[in-house]
Design a protein around this motif. Structure first.
Motif, PDB file in Angstrom:
ATOM      1  N   ILE A  74       0.954  -1.313   0.049  1.00  0.00           N
ATOM      2  CA  ILE A  74      -0.127   0.115   0.034  1.00  0.00           C
ATOM      3  C   ILE A  74       0.987   1.113   0.059  1.00  0.00           C
ATOM      4  O   ILE A  74       0.488   2.280  -0.902  1.00  0.00           O
ATOM      5  N   ILE A  75       2.155   1.179   0.749  1.00  0.00           N
ATOM      6  CA  ILE A  75       2.987   2.438   0.935  1.00  0.00           C
ATOM      7  C   ILE A  75       3.293   2.771  -0.523  1.00  0.00           C
ATOM      8  O   ILE A  75       3.535   3.701  -1.017  1.00  0.00           O
ATOM      9  N   LEU A  76       3.977   1.429  -1.192  1.00  0.00           N
ATOM     10  CA  LEU A  76       4.492   1.456  -2.467  1.00  0.00           C
ATOM     11  C   LEU A  76       3.541   2.039  -3.619  1.00  0.00           C
ATOM     12  O   LEU A  76       3.886   2.811  -4.255  1.00  0.00           O
ATOM     13  N   LEU A  77       2.387   1.625  -3.398  1.00  0.00           N
ATOM     14  CA  LEU A  77       1.276   2.098  -4.414  1.00  0.00           C
ATOM     15  C   LEU A  77       1.259   3.636  -4.164  1.00  0.00           C
ATOM     16  O   LEU A  77       0.845   4.253  -5.307  1.00  0.00           O
ATOM     17  N   LEU A  78       1.133   4.041  -2.999  1.00  0.00           N
ATOM     18  CA  LEU A  78       1.043   5.405  -2.698  1.00  0.00           C
ATOM     19  C   LEU A  78       2.075   6.344  -3.333  1.00  0.00           C
ATOM     20  O   LEU A  78       1.960   7.378  -3.843  1.00  0.00           O
ATOM     21  N   ILE A  79       3.238   5.855  -3.141  1.00  0.00           N
ATOM     22  CA  ILE A  79       4.558   6.408  -3.641  1.00  0.00           C
ATOM     23  C   ILE A  79       4.620   6.336  -5.051  1.00  0.00           C
ATOM     24  O   ILE A  79       4.647   7.521  -5.728  1.00  0.00           O
ATOM     25  N   LEU A  80       4.163   5.343  -5.732  1.00  0.00           N
ATOM     26  CA  LEU A  80       3.928   5.240  -7.099  1.00  0.00           C
ATOM     27  C   LEU A  80       2.767   6.217  -7.777  1.00  0.00           C
ATOM     28  O   LEU A  80       3.033   7.006  -8.813  1.00  0.00           O
ATOM     29  N   PHE A  81       1.728   6.414  -7.114  1.00  0.00           N
ATOM     30  CA  PHE A  81       0.721   7.381  -7.361  1.00  0.00           C
ATOM     31  C   PHE A  81       1.274   8.653  -7.439  1.00  0.00           C
ATOM     32  O   PHE A  81       0.833   9.618  -8.145  1.00  0.00           O
ATOM     33  N   PHE A  82       1.906   9.103  -6.374  1.00  0.00           N
ATOM     34  CA  PHE A  82       2.338  10.545  -6.126  1.00  0.00           C
ATOM     35  C   PHE A  82       3.484  10.780  -7.247  1.00  0.00           C
ATOM     36  O   PHE A  82       3.446  11.715  -7.919  1.00  0.00           O
ATOM     37  N   VAL A  83       4.406   9.739  -7.623  1.00  0.00           N
ATOM     38  CA  VAL A  83       5.326   9.973  -8.863  1.00  0.00           C
ATOM     39  C   VAL A  83       4.461  10.230  -9.961  1.00  0.00           C
ATOM     40  O   VAL A  83       4.929  10.987 -10.560  1.00  0.00           O
ATOM     41  N   ARG A  84       3.663   9.258 -10.268  1.00  0.00           N
ATOM     42  CA  ARG A  84       3.142   9.378 -11.501  1.00  0.00           C
ATOM     43  C   ARG A  84       1.946  10.649 -11.602  1.00  0.00           C
ATOM     44  O   ARG A  84       2.262  11.570 -12.672  1.00  0.00           O
ATOM     45  N   GLN A  85       1.679  11.234 -10.539  1.00  0.00           N
ATOM     46  CA  GLN A  85       0.886  12.460 -10.563  1.00  0.00           C
ATOM     47  C   GLN A  85       1.895  13.840 -10.663  1.00  0.00           C
ATOM     48  O   GLN A  85       1.406  14.563 -11.312  1.00  0.00           O
ATOM     49  N   PHE A  86       2.971  13.566 -10.130  1.00  0.00           N
ATOM     50  CA  PHE A  86       3.886  14.659 -10.031  1.00  0.00           C
ATOM     51  C   PHE A  86       4.591  14.589 -11.611  1.00  0.00           C
ATOM     52  O   PHE A  86       4.503  15.819 -12.194  1.00  0.00           O
ATOM     53  N   ILE A  87       4.626  13.694 -12.157  1.00  0.00           N
ATOM     54  CA  ILE A  87       4.980  13.705 -13.551  1.00  0.00           C
ATOM     55  C   ILE A  87       4.110  14.419 -14.485  1.00  0.00           C
ATOM     56  O   ILE A  87       4.173  15.167 -15.561  1.00  0.00           O
ATOM     57  N   LEU A  88       2.754  13.828 -14.282  1.00  0.00           N
ATOM     58  CA  LEU A  88       1.716  14.426 -15.359  1.00  0.00           C
ATOM     59  C   LEU A  88       1.443  15.649 -14.750  1.00  0.00           C
ATOM     60  O   LEU A  88       1.082  16.495 -16.015  1.00  0.00           O
ATOM     61  N   THR A  89       1.324  16.204 -13.620  1.00  0.00           N
ATOM     62  CA  THR A  89       0.774  17.666 -13.498  1.00  0.00           C
ATOM     63  C   THR A  89       2.016  18.595 -13.385  1.00  0.00           C
ATOM     64  O   THR A  89       1.822  19.884 -13.632  1.00  0.00           O
ATOM     65  N   THR A  90       3.338  18.347 -13.326  1.00  0.00           N
ATOM     66  CA  THR A  90       4.390  19.178 -13.236  1.00  0.00           C
ATOM     67  C   THR A  90       5.302  19.114 -14.344  1.00  0.00           C
ATOM     68  O   THR A  90       5.728  20.037 -15.034  1.00  0.00           O
ATOM     69  N   LEU A  91       5.933  18.002 -14.649  1.00  0.00           N
ATOM     70  CA  LEU A  91       6.925  17.909 -15.875  1.00  0.00           C
ATOM     71  C   LEU A  91       6.206  17.814 -17.186  1.00  0.00           C
ATOM     72  O   LEU A  91       6.717  18.595 -17.956  1.00  0.00           O
ATOM     73  N   ALA A  92       5.130  17.070 -17.113  1.00  0.00           N
ATOM     74  CA  ALA A  92       4.412  17.058 -18.607  1.00  0.00           C
ATOM     75  C   ALA A  92       4.146  18.538 -19.193  1.00  0.00           C
ATOM     76  O   ALA A  92       4.168  18.850 -20.308  1.00  0.00           O
ATOM     77  N   PRO A  93       3.087  19.358 -18.378  1.00  0.00           N
ATOM     78  CA  PRO A  93       2.756  20.524 -18.958  1.00  0.00           C
ATOM     79  C   PRO A  93       3.931  21.681 -19.065  1.00  0.00           C
ATOM     80  O   PRO A  93       3.871  22.230 -19.969  1.00  0.00           O
ATOM     81  N   ALA A  94       5.270  21.342 -18.411  1.00  0.00           N
ATOM     82  CA  ALA A  94       6.275  22.171 -18.678  1.00  0.00           C
ATOM     83  C   ALA A  94       6.908  21.850 -20.053  1.00  0.00           C
ATOM     84  O   ALA A  94       7.559  22.622 -20.642  1.00  0.00           O
ATOM     85  N   ILE A  95       6.783  20.650 -20.580  1.00  0.00           N
ATOM     86  CA  ILE A  95       7.256  20.164 -21.618  1.00  0.00           C
ATOM     87  C   ILE A  95       6.517  20.554 -22.851  1.00  0.00           C
ATOM     88  O   ILE A  95       6.873  20.830 -24.001  1.00  0.00           O
ATOM     89  N   ILE A  96       5.349  20.356 -22.785  1.00  0.00           N
ATOM     90  CA  ILE A  96       4.496  20.635 -23.811  1.00  0.00           C
ATOM     91  C   ILE A  96       4.157  21.953 -24.226  1.00  0.00           C
ATOM     92  O   ILE A  96       4.042  22.824 -24.220  1.00  0.00           O
TER      93      ILE A  96
END
Length: 96
Positions: A74-96
């Motif tokens: 469960i802890i690992l799933l939460l970490i992966l969810f955070f990383v995925r959301q960070f990539i999609l909301t922070t990194l992806a809009p900066a590149i596009i």
């Protein structure tokens, strides 16, 4: 660069499902629902263990002993969810 981000998000999603499959497999194995002596079942279990254990082991070392309850997936799933959301909301809009 967008292709790299999409590939990374896909890899996170696949690993997410492997962790869930590993947790379900461990429950089925613990309650003798599946036969651990079957070679196909043992191969699947070994694969899931080898794929998920390197990420779960450090989390298990940090967590206190909760008896028979393992919340490291469960802890690992939460970490992966955070990383995925960070990539999609922070990194992806900066590149596009």
């Amino acid at each position: 660069m967008v292709a790299l981000i999409q590939t990374l998000v896909l890899a996170i999603d696949i690993y997410w499902w492997m962790i869930i499959a590993s947790a379900i497999f461990s429950w089925l194995f613990a309650f003798n629902v599946i036969n651990g002596r079957n070679q196909f079942v043992a191969t699947i279990g070994d694969f899931l263990f080898r794929v998920t254990e390197p990420a779960l082991r450090p989390i298990r070392r940090i967590l206190p002993d909760l008896g028979g309850i393992d919340i490291s997936p469960i802890i690992l799933l939460l970490i992966l969810f955070f990383v995925r959301q960070f990539i999609l909301t922070t990194l992806a809009p900066a590149i596009i």
